[in-house]
Design an enzyme around this catalytic site. Structure first.
Site, short mmCIF file in Angstrom:
data_model
loop_
_atom_site.label_atom_id
_atom_site.label_comp_id
_atom_site.label_asym_id
_atom_site.label_seq_id
_atom_site.Cartn_x
_atom_site.Cartn_y
_atom_site.Cartn_z
N LYS A 261 22.59 23.22 -3.96
CA LYS A 261 22.64 24.81 -3.81
C LYS A 261 22.59 25.42 -5.05
O LYS A 261 22.83 26.79 -5.16
CB LYS A 261 23.96 25.19 -2.87
N CYS A 398 24.96 26.41 11.08
CA CYS A 398 26.28 25.53 10.86
C CYS A 398 27.53 26.44 11.20
O CYS A 398 28.50 25.95 10.64
CB CYS A 398 26.36 24.77 9.73
C1 LIG Z 1 25.50 24.27 2.70
C2 LIG Z 1 26.97 24.53 2.80
C3 LIG Z 1 28.14 23.29 3.10
C4 LIG Z 1 27.58 21.81 3.34
O1 LIG Z 1 26.94 21.34 2.25
P1 LIG Z 1 26.16 19.99 2.03
O2 LIG Z 1 25.35 20.10 0.96
O3 LIG Z 1 25.51 20.00 3.51
O4 LIG Z 1 27.42 19.18 2.20
C5 LIG Z 1 29.30 23.74 3.50
N1 LIG Z 1 29.76 24.87 3.17
C6 LIG Z 1 28.66 25.91 2.96
C7 LIG Z 1 29.50 27.29 2.78
C8 LIG Z 1 27.61 25.84 2.85
O5 LIG Z 1 26.71 26.86 2.78
#
Ligand SMILES: *Cc1c(COP(=O)(O)O)cnc(C)c1O
Length: 440
Positions: A261, A398
């Protein structure tokens, strides 16, 4: 802050586009109070080969950056160069290449520590991502939590900052409590204060909501939780690419994020752990690297950070992550953030007159803009927009409990990165308007 339908109501989009690429300073300065250099996304788009792709015969407009961000060539080349020039296992060999790989790996740790302003590189633990880091902390806290204790999370959390705590609560008999969210997608700080008590052993909270873009003033939450003796974990997955993070200033005990990210590859992440909070906790995964001495009867464990790095890590990923941080720092994170802010505010203002459109989250958002149109399923809207070449995310992001709380099964989410342009905002807005007409 700016509200939907605010100052853009009377401005055509190309005027806004001009302002974004350096045209009219007064508008820009009204939008972002920060004293940052104007940032031109066009100057970096060439560095992202994937942005030249076509989707359904249209140039790709990639607005799913909150799910994963595209990687600049310099990061991709760093990964390739690692395998071409350095690849060897670390902390093991005496041979030249192994020492070179170890040095590069540890230099990456130093770079990442510097980026977060950690007091020591020993506080930087390589993980495979946010989810991995949270599971690590939830597991090593098992022995510190008893049945009378409480674990606090917020209603804005991603599943990966909910489920590991549910599992910890099940293992220990502790109670999981949830800081409620208000109608505007912000957290109820007063309710949070009421939930705090000496029973609170851990607060796990996001710095920016991935579903709504809500920025959370985590520093206030951290100091209030510390006042009752609780540990705090901050989920920085959604903030790390948009905000300068100073872990010493925040004073969180743990902070986690994913490389993918912040313009780095998948499969690498960071757990920052304050030395005083981590040093007395037990190891979790057992294996190579995390030990000092092993006999068949028992083992002694390595010191920080290696105690939490069992097995061969993602060496290339860590080095590429450090490079991504260099790249972002060179661009200037505050300028990039101000640019993204302008895109979000423009998109929100331009979509505000779509009939039946509802935004989620507060009017000041970071990274993401989430919405629904009355009578249209978010999935249908997202599918039609995709056919027009615009990639957005649809669904619960999610965050199923959060969606339930706000009475929806999901939203359409457009999320922004450094390389997105005002022209792309215009394409998003036009695509949404067209799709809404087709689906009405
Ligand atoms: C993307 C995300 C996660 C999970 O990240 P992973 O790379 O799938 O482990 C957790 N919390 C937030 C706020 C996210 O945006």
């Amino acid at each position: 802050m700016l509200h939907e339908g605010g100052i853009f109501g009377f401005l055509p989009l190309d005027a806004l586009a001009a302002s974004c690429i350096g045209g009219t300073p007064p508008l820009r300065s009204r939008l972002s109070a920060s004293h940052t250099m104007p940032f031109d996304p066009h100057s970096i788009r060439d560095q992202f080969p994937i942005l030249a792709s076509e989707v359904n015969g249209q140039p790709l407009v990639y607005l799913d950056n909150a799910a994963t961000v595209q990687k600049p060539r310099v990061v991709l080349e760093t990964s390739l160069a690692y395998y071409e020039e350095t690849n060897a296992n670390i902390h093991r060999g005496t041979h030249h290449l192994s020492q070179k790989a170890t040095a590069a790996h540890e230099a990456a740790r130093d770079r990442i520590a510097h980026h977060l302003n950690a007091a020591s590189p020993d506080e930087i633990i390589f993980t495979s991502g946010t989810t991995d880091g949270i599971n690590l902390v939830a597991n090593i806290l098992t022995g510190s939590i008893s049945a009378e204790d409480e674990i606090l999370i917020s209603a804005l959390e991603h599943h990966s900052n909910i489920v590991p705590w549910q599992m910890l609560a099940q293992r220990t008999g502790a109670t999981l409590r949830v800081i409620p969210v208000l109608e505007d997608g912000t957290l109820d700080f007063g309710a949070f204060q009421d939930l705090l008590s000496p029973k609170t052993k851990l607060l796990a909270i996001t710095q920016v909501s991935n579903a709504f873009g809500t920025p959370v003033p985590v520093k206030d939450y951290i100091s209030a939780a510390h006042a009752v003796g609780s540990l705090v974990l901050v989920d920085a997955a959604q903030s790390v690419a948009h905000k300068v993070i100073d872990v010493q200033d925040l004073d969180a005990d743990f902070l986690v994020f994913s490389g993918h990210k912040i313009y780095a590859p998948t499969g690498i992440g960071i757990l920052y752990g304050k030395t005083s909070s981590l040093e007395n906790l037990p190891p979790w995964r057992g294996g190579g690297e995390m030990i000092k001495e092993v006999t068949y009867e028992s083992s002694t464990y390595n010191e920080l950070p290696f105690r939490y790095e069992a097995g061969t890590p993602n060496i290339e990923g860590g080095i590429a992550l450090a490079k991504a941080m260099d790249w972002l720092s060179d661009l200037g994170l505050p300028s990039v953030a101000a640019h993204e802010q302008l895109l979000i505010e423009t998109a929100a203002a331009s979509l505000a007159d779509v009939e039946g459109l509802r935004f989620y989250g507060p009017s000041h958002r970071q990274g993401s803009l989430s919405f629904n149109i009355a009578g249209i399923h978010h999935y249908d809207l997202g599918t039609l927009i995709d056919q027009m070449g615009v990639a957005v995310r649809t669904g619960h992001h999610c965050c199923q409990p959060l969606m339930n709380r706000l009475g929806t099964t999901g939203t359409v989410r457009a999320s922004f990165a450094a390389y997105n342009t005002m022209e792309e905002v215009e394409k998003l807005v036009n695509a949404v308007k067209k799709a809404a007409m087709m689906l009405a």
